[in-house]
Design an enzyme around this catalytic site. Structure first.
Site, PDB file in Angstrom:
ATOM      1  N   LYS A  41       0.806  -1.336   0.019  1.00  0.00           N
ATOM      2  CA  LYS A  41       0.011  -0.176  -0.072  1.00  0.00           C
ATOM      3  C   LYS A  41       0.952   1.177  -0.171  1.00  0.00           C
ATOM      4  CE  LYS A  41      -2.313   1.686   3.687  1.00  0.00           C
ATOM      5  NZ  LYS A  41      -2.306   3.363   3.913  1.00  0.00           N
ATOM      6  N   ASP A  68      -3.463   4.280  -1.965  1.00  0.00           N
ATOM      7  CA  ASP A  68      -4.422   4.599  -0.777  1.00  0.00           C
ATOM      8  C   ASP A  68      -4.276   6.259  -0.848  1.00  0.00           C
ATOM      9  OD1 ASP A  68      -6.007   4.971   1.323  1.00  0.00           O
ATOM     10  OD2 ASP A  68      -4.336   4.312   2.895  1.00  0.00           O
ATOM     11  N   ASN A  76     -15.858  14.870 -11.622  1.00  0.00           N
ATOM     12  CA  ASN A  76     -15.081  14.956 -12.957  1.00  0.00           C
ATOM     13  C   ASN A  76     -13.569  14.893 -12.604  1.00  0.00           C
ATOM     14  OD1 ASN A  76     -14.729  15.633 -15.701  1.00  0.00           O
ATOM     15  ND2 ASN A  76     -13.746  17.245 -15.280  1.00  0.00           N
ATOM     16  N   THR A 128     -11.318   6.156  10.843  1.00  0.00           N
ATOM     17  CA  THR A 128     -11.314   5.713  12.361  1.00  0.00           C
ATOM     18  C   THR A 128     -10.842   6.769  13.268  1.00  0.00           C
ATOM     19  OG1 THR A 128      -9.251   4.645  11.802  1.00  0.00           O
ATOM     20  CG2 THR A 128     -10.979   3.222  12.087  1.00  0.00           C
ATOM     21  N   GLY A 218       0.791  -2.414   8.794  1.00  0.00           N
ATOM     22  CA  GLY A 218       2.072  -1.713   8.685  1.00  0.00           C
ATOM     23  C   GLY A 218       3.102  -1.810   9.520  1.00  0.00           C
ATOM     24  N   ARG A 219       3.202  -1.235  10.778  1.00  0.00           N
ATOM     25  CA  ARG A 219       4.515  -1.372  11.587  1.00  0.00           C
ATOM     26  C   ARG A 219       4.587  -2.992  11.989  1.00  0.00           C
ATOM     27  NH1 ARG A 219       1.942   3.550  14.875  1.00  0.00           N
ATOM     28  NH2 ARG A 219       0.382   2.871  13.842  1.00  0.00           N
TER      29      ARG A 219
END
Ligand code: C5P
Length: 246
Positions: A41, A68, A76, A128, A218-219
């Site tokens: 990502k 992302d 448009n 979130t 991720g981490r």
């Protein structure tokens, strides 16, 4: 369909979030990874710094890339951005569902214009980081859960392929929307991993059992002492749930 209601998915379920400031740091991690074991990502910071050239390097190494960038603009403009993403050859791209039906339909049409190689198109419902108070500030007098459901339904009606949601929302979204939509879930922490700034976390196994299609991690991988081993462990955990549910 399995007893656990786990929808079938082609290829790896883990999407490693390349949350790096510099392309060289992202690439030195990617050098250790295998496209059969994960997707990647690329988010706003890395994209603004390293741009399409980095995405092309990643796809050139055989990785499927989730771009992302959470587009939210007039239909448009969003359509143009989605068309450009499709031409870049990404696997998945996203928009904000709060941009509304016309914006999402324009995005769908633009993505589809790429033909067979068109990326998956998903929507962000409520970030979130947003609480009911943030929704109220911006004029939506509802609670977060109801707004998530409302926007998830709207994005399905507009023909999108799925939504980004917390793994904890996945169970309810599966109940309401069925097996078709992709549910892409961040906030994943293997047992024993640092939660960091994530509050609503689930383990990889729990997320898959809850109905997640793809896990954004991720981490727990990027900051692991050995990212390859960390990814292997996550894939093993996912594999066990899938085997049990098969
Ligand atoms: O390091 P960590 O596993 O927490 O990274 C999660 C990734 O998913 C980050 O790129 C973060 O921006 C993204 N994300 C998230 N929560 C959302 C949407 C995206 O953590 N609701």
């Amino acid at each position: 369909m399995s007893e656990l209601n786990i929808p079938a998915v082609r290829g790896p379920r883990v999407v490693v979030a390349l949350d790096f400031q510099e392309a060289r740091d992202a690439l030195s991690l990617v050098d250790q990874l295998d496209p059969t074991q994960c997707r990647l990502k690329v988010g706003k910071e890395l994209f603004v710094r390293a741009g399409p050239a980095l995405v092309e390097k990643l796809t050139g190494r055989g990785f499927e890339v989730f771009l992302d960038l959470k587009f939210h603009d007039i239909p448009n403009t969003v359509a143009g951005a989605c068309r450009a993403a499709a031409q870049l050859g990404v696997w998945m791209v996203n928009v904000h569902a709060s941009g509304g039906r016309a914006m999402m339909e324009a995005a769908r049409e633009a993505v589809d214009s790429a033909g067979a190689s068109s990326p998956l198109l998903i929507a962000v419902t409520v970030l979130t980081s947003s609480s009911s108070q943030v929704l109220a500030e911006t004029g939506a007098d509802t609670d977060v859960g109801r707004q998530v459901l409302r926007l998830a339904r709207l994005s399905a009606d507009a023909g999108l392929d799925g939504v980004v949601c917390s793994a904890q929302e996945a169970v309810e979204l599966r109940e309401v929307l069925g097996q078709a939509p992709l549910l892409v879930t961040p906030g994943i922490r293997p047992a024993g991993a640092e939660s960091g700034d994530q509050h609503r976390i689930l383990t990889p196994a729990a997320a898959i059992a809850a109905g997640s299609s793809f896990l954004v991690v991720g981490r727990p991988v990027t900051r692991a002492q050995d990212p390859v081993v960390a990814l292997e462990q996550i894939n093993r955990e996912i594999g066990q749930v899938l085997t049990a549910g098969a």
